[in-house]
Motif scaffolding. Sequence first.
Motif, PDB file in Angstrom:
ATOM      1  N   ILE A  32      24.006 108.203  60.350  1.00  0.00           N
ATOM      2  CA  ILE A  32      23.239 106.994  59.920  1.00  0.00           C
ATOM      3  C   ILE A  32      22.835 106.218  61.272  1.00  0.00           C
ATOM      4  CG2 ILE A  32      23.169 105.097  58.554  1.00  0.00           C
ATOM      5  CD1 ILE A  32      25.055 106.590  56.398  1.00  0.00           C
ATOM      6  N   ARG A  33      23.583 106.069  62.082  1.00  0.00           N
ATOM      7  CA  ARG A  33      23.152 105.281  63.089  1.00  0.00           C
ATOM      8  C   ARG A  33      22.266 106.039  64.046  1.00  0.00           C
ATOM      9  NH1 ARG A  33      28.749 103.807  63.179  1.00  0.00           N
ATOM     10  NH2 ARG A  33      29.273 105.346  64.760  1.00  0.00           N
ATOM     11  N   TYR A  34      22.292 107.281  64.044  1.00  0.00           N
ATOM     12  CA  TYR A  34      21.483 107.995  65.224  1.00  0.00           C
ATOM     13  C   TYR A  34      20.302 107.969  64.466  1.00  0.00           C
ATOM     14  CZ  TYR A  34      20.523 111.552  68.662  1.00  0.00           C
ATOM     15  OH  TYR A  34      19.906 112.158  69.646  1.00  0.00           O
ATOM     16  N   MET A  35      20.121 108.068  63.078  1.00  0.00           N
ATOM     17  CA  MET A  35      18.995 108.296  62.393  1.00  0.00           C
ATOM     18  C   MET A  35      17.909 107.023  62.397  1.00  0.00           C
ATOM     19  SD  MET A  35      19.017 110.223  58.683  1.00  0.00           S
ATOM     20  CE  MET A  35      20.292 109.298  57.951  1.00  0.00           C
ATOM     21  N   MET A  36      18.432 105.794  62.669  1.00  0.00           N
ATOM     22  CA  MET A  36      17.932 104.769  62.809  1.00  0.00           C
ATOM     23  C   MET A  36      16.973 104.756  63.767  1.00  0.00           C
ATOM     24  SD  MET A  36      18.592 102.836  60.411  1.00  0.00           S
ATOM     25  CE  MET A  36      19.922 102.832  59.062  1.00  0.00           C
ATOM     26  N   ILE A  37      16.980 105.462  64.939  1.00  0.00           N
ATOM     27  CA  ILE A  37      16.190 105.662  65.926  1.00  0.00           C
ATOM     28  C   ILE A  37      14.686 106.169  65.806  1.00  0.00           C
ATOM     29  CG2 ILE A  37      15.897 106.651  68.323  1.00  0.00           C
ATOM     30  CD1 ILE A  37      18.889 106.844  68.668  1.00  0.00           C
ATOM     31  N   THR A  38      14.721 107.212  64.529  1.00  0.00           N
ATOM     32  CA  THR A  38      13.464 107.637  64.114  1.00  0.00           C
ATOM     33  C   THR A  38      13.070 106.966  63.059  1.00  0.00           C
ATOM     34  OG1 THR A  38      14.667 109.273  63.207  1.00  0.00           O
ATOM     35  CG2 THR A  38      13.663 109.815  65.321  1.00  0.00           C
ATOM     36  N   THR A  39      13.980 106.279  62.184  1.00  0.00           N
ATOM     37  CA  THR A  39      13.832 105.918  60.773  1.00  0.00           C
ATOM     38  C   THR A  39      13.025 104.516  60.614  1.00  0.00           C
ATOM     39  OG1 THR A  39      15.354 107.284  59.818  1.00  0.00           O
ATOM     40  CG2 THR A  39      14.612 105.496  58.509  1.00  0.00           C
ATOM     41  N   ILE A  40      13.790 103.711  61.688  1.00  0.00           N
ATOM     42  CA  ILE A  40      13.002 102.123  61.534  1.00  0.00           C
ATOM     43  C   ILE A  40      11.711 102.083  62.080  1.00  0.00           C
ATOM     44  CG2 ILE A  40      13.358  99.853  62.694  1.00  0.00           C
ATOM     45  CD1 ILE A  40      15.490 100.620  60.452  1.00  0.00           C
ATOM     46  N   PRO A  41      11.363 102.809  63.340  1.00  0.00           N
ATOM     47  CA  PRO A  41      10.003 102.949  63.693  1.00  0.00           C
ATOM     48  C   PRO A  41       8.776 103.552  62.411  1.00  0.00           C
ATOM     49  CG  PRO A  41      11.222 103.600  65.565  1.00  0.00           C
ATOM     50  CD  PRO A  41      12.084 103.653  64.207  1.00  0.00           C
ATOM     51  N   SER A  42       9.465 104.378  61.734  1.00  0.00           N
ATOM     52  CA  SER A  42       8.649 105.047  60.894  1.00  0.00           C
ATOM     53  C   SER A  42       8.400 104.175  59.646  1.00  0.00           C
ATOM     54  CB  SER A  42       9.365 106.415  60.154  1.00  0.00           C
ATOM     55  OG  SER A  42       9.612 107.429  61.286  1.00  0.00           O
ATOM     56  N   LEU A  43       9.346 103.491  59.231  1.00  0.00           N
ATOM     57  CA  LEU A  43       9.309 102.500  58.134  1.00  0.00           C
ATOM     58  C   LEU A  43       8.690 101.359  58.508  1.00  0.00           C
ATOM     59  CD1 LEU A  43      10.262 101.761  55.158  1.00  0.00           C
ATOM     60  CD2 LEU A  43      12.159 100.323  56.175  1.00  0.00           C
ATOM     61  N   THR A  44       8.580 100.934  59.845  1.00  0.00           N
ATOM     62  CA  THR A  44       7.589  99.931  60.327  1.00  0.00           C
ATOM     63  C   THR A  44       6.237  99.998  60.184  1.00  0.00           C
ATOM     64  OG1 THR A  44       9.571  99.093  61.826  1.00  0.00           O
ATOM     65  CG2 THR A  44       7.264  98.304  62.200  1.00  0.00           C
ATOM     66  N   ILE A  45       5.862 101.282  60.606  1.00  0.00           N
ATOM     67  CA  ILE A  45       4.530 101.895  60.728  1.00  0.00           C
ATOM     68  C   ILE A  45       4.022 101.794  59.269  1.00  0.00           C
ATOM     69  CG2 ILE A  45       3.050 103.768  61.088  1.00  0.00           C
ATOM     70  CD1 ILE A  45       4.936 104.404  63.489  1.00  0.00           C
ATOM     71  N   ALA A  46       4.784 102.118  58.244  1.00  0.00           N
ATOM     72  CA  ALA A  46       4.362 102.490  56.969  1.00  0.00           C
ATOM     73  C   ALA A  46       4.398 101.089  56.545  1.00  0.00           C
ATOM     74  CB  ALA A  46       5.471 103.180  56.319  1.00  0.00           C
ATOM     75  N   LEU A  47       5.281 100.073  56.449  1.00  0.00           N
ATOM     76  CA  LEU A  47       5.040  98.630  55.976  1.00  0.00           C
ATOM     77  C   LEU A  47       3.748  98.094  56.611  1.00  0.00           C
ATOM     78  CD1 LEU A  47       8.881  97.496  56.329  1.00  0.00           C
ATOM     79  CD2 LEU A  47       7.548  97.704  54.245  1.00  0.00           C
ATOM     80  N   ALA A  48       3.575  98.070  57.915  1.00  0.00           N
ATOM     81  CA  ALA A  48       2.420  97.607  58.549  1.00  0.00           C
ATOM     82  C   ALA A  48       1.106  98.017  57.911  1.00  0.00           C
ATOM     83  CB  ALA A  48       2.144  97.937  59.972  1.00  0.00           C
ATOM     84  N   ILE A  49       0.856  99.423  57.560  1.00  0.00           N
ATOM     85  CA  ILE A  49      -0.206  99.920  56.940  1.00  0.00           C
ATOM     86  C   ILE A  49      -0.411  99.441  55.514  1.00  0.00           C
ATOM     87  CG2 ILE A  49      -1.328 102.123  56.037  1.00  0.00           C
ATOM     88  CD1 ILE A  49       0.117 103.600  58.384  1.00  0.00           C
ATOM     89  N   PHE A  50       0.768  99.274  54.749  1.00  0.00           N
ATOM     90  CA  PHE A  50       0.819  99.005  53.280  1.00  0.00           C
ATOM     91  C   PHE A  50       0.177  97.163  53.326  1.00  0.00           C
ATOM     92  CE2 PHE A  50       3.861 102.374  52.301  1.00  0.00           C
ATOM     93  CZ  PHE A  50       2.981 103.151  51.850  1.00  0.00           C
ATOM     94  N   LEU A  51       0.904  96.363  54.176  1.00  0.00           N
ATOM     95  CA  LEU A  51       0.413  95.169  54.395  1.00  0.00           C
ATOM     96  C   LEU A  51      -1.073  94.888  54.545  1.00  0.00           C
ATOM     97  CD1 LEU A  51       1.434  92.251  54.339  1.00  0.00           C
ATOM     98  CD2 LEU A  51       2.086  92.377  56.604  1.00  0.00           C
TER      99      LEU A  51
END
Length: 498
Positions: free
Chosen positions: A200-219
């Motif tokens: 889980i910790r290692y996934m955060m390296i790719t997952t947090i940037p991916s969610l941030t990009i998605a949230l920025a587009i949705f906002l």
Amino acid sequence: MKRKNNNGILREPSWPVSLVPFIVLTLSLVVVISIFGADALSGGSQVCLLLASAVTVAISMFVYKTPWETLEDCILDNIRSVGSAVLILLLIGAIAGTWMVSGIVPAMICYGMKVIFPSIFLAAACAISALVSVMTGSSWTTIATIGVALIGIGTAQGFEPGWTAGAIISGAYFGDKVSPLSDTTVLASSSSGTPLFTHIRYMMITTIPSLTIALAIFLTASLLHPASEFSQTAEFSESLRSTFHITPWLLAVPVLTGVLIVKKVPAILTLFSAAAMAAVAAIVFQPQAVWAVANPESSLSGFTGLSFMDACKGIMVTFYGSTGIQTGNEAIDSLISTRGMTGMLNTIFLIICSVTFGGVLAGSGMLRSLTELFAKLAHRAVTLVSSTVGTGLLCNMVTGDQYISIILTSNLYKKLYEQKGYEKRLLSRSVEDSATVTSVLIPWNSCGMTQATVLKVPTLDYLPYCFFNIVSPLMSVTIAAIGYKIFRVHPKRSESGK
């Protein structure tokens, strides 16, 4: 290349031969979709999968002399592996009916329209779905409950269903990917031999940037949404309140469901309890709706009381059948109509056909042949990760099942990662970045079919807006290309940035 079974050594199909079933599947799907359109998933796509399976069996048996028993065993193993998923699908159908007729979803829509403003709606829908999914560990449960309510809110605020569904699915699959309660998270970590929280910790390296990009587009999309459409919220709320008794007490059912999930009660028991509690709430708070379901030929104005027989019939139909209730608002009528367990039968049909195709591919050795073709190109971390991500997507497309894709991809690449000296957590992350999140983007995959059915939005309509699911595989490859936090356990040759 040779492979063994109980009857001796068998030749393994070459990769060009292994592509033949996929070509047949693709061409037949093109024909079926051009003929049936969105209705292709009602049976046409399933027939295409069976046709491709038949071609695979024919090549395997007559050209490579694979015994039918070998192929049949693989098919049966795959079908057994999705047995619990079939029960979960039926219970999700029951929840769709009971949570709607009981007024739980209408209440969530009414209250949600008061607190979620249109200027942030899509980003809020994504964030709320992510939070609920992290807590529950299930994208399916999240989408079938809070997701349905958010679809209603989005419709009332004038958002296209594809956009709203994309935001919901993006958030739900974020939680499905990183929650320690998620079966896919546990499966990916265990299949690769990686400790759960290390994974889980290692996934955060790719997952947090991916969610941030998605949230920025949705906002951004929410801020640009035209304000002229918002007047429909009052009309939606009035129609729902005139049809259902909206009370905060209805929210006790989703709260209790959440408690069962936190207590780690098995998913099948939790979902059944959620449907049963909603059935009781329907009789207590919405007797007129239960009566309307039991007497579909009558209008709500004819309701004078709920008899015992009408209550039994109405609740039974709510579990398994159509629950159309007339509110006087066409959009609301479409939103609150459900098909119960019956509405999930096409999905179950699809799952059986998909795992049949996946079984004969595995039994014939064709899937392994194609995967080893990818492996030959994996000389550096970026090509290895790209190959893993591509295989995860390919497995989702050809097996039609998320769990099978995770297991197959992990097993096929586990030794290759060990041979090249890369950490197991790199494999588990690459599998999650592909097999877990892309399953919902494929119309004939069990995830894609299920979410399209639950949200009443075709897969191809929401696909362009599932930004988290689209960005995650690309982010996995990008991070591998950069070389950030990618190490070798037993380095043999130094690679730049490793």
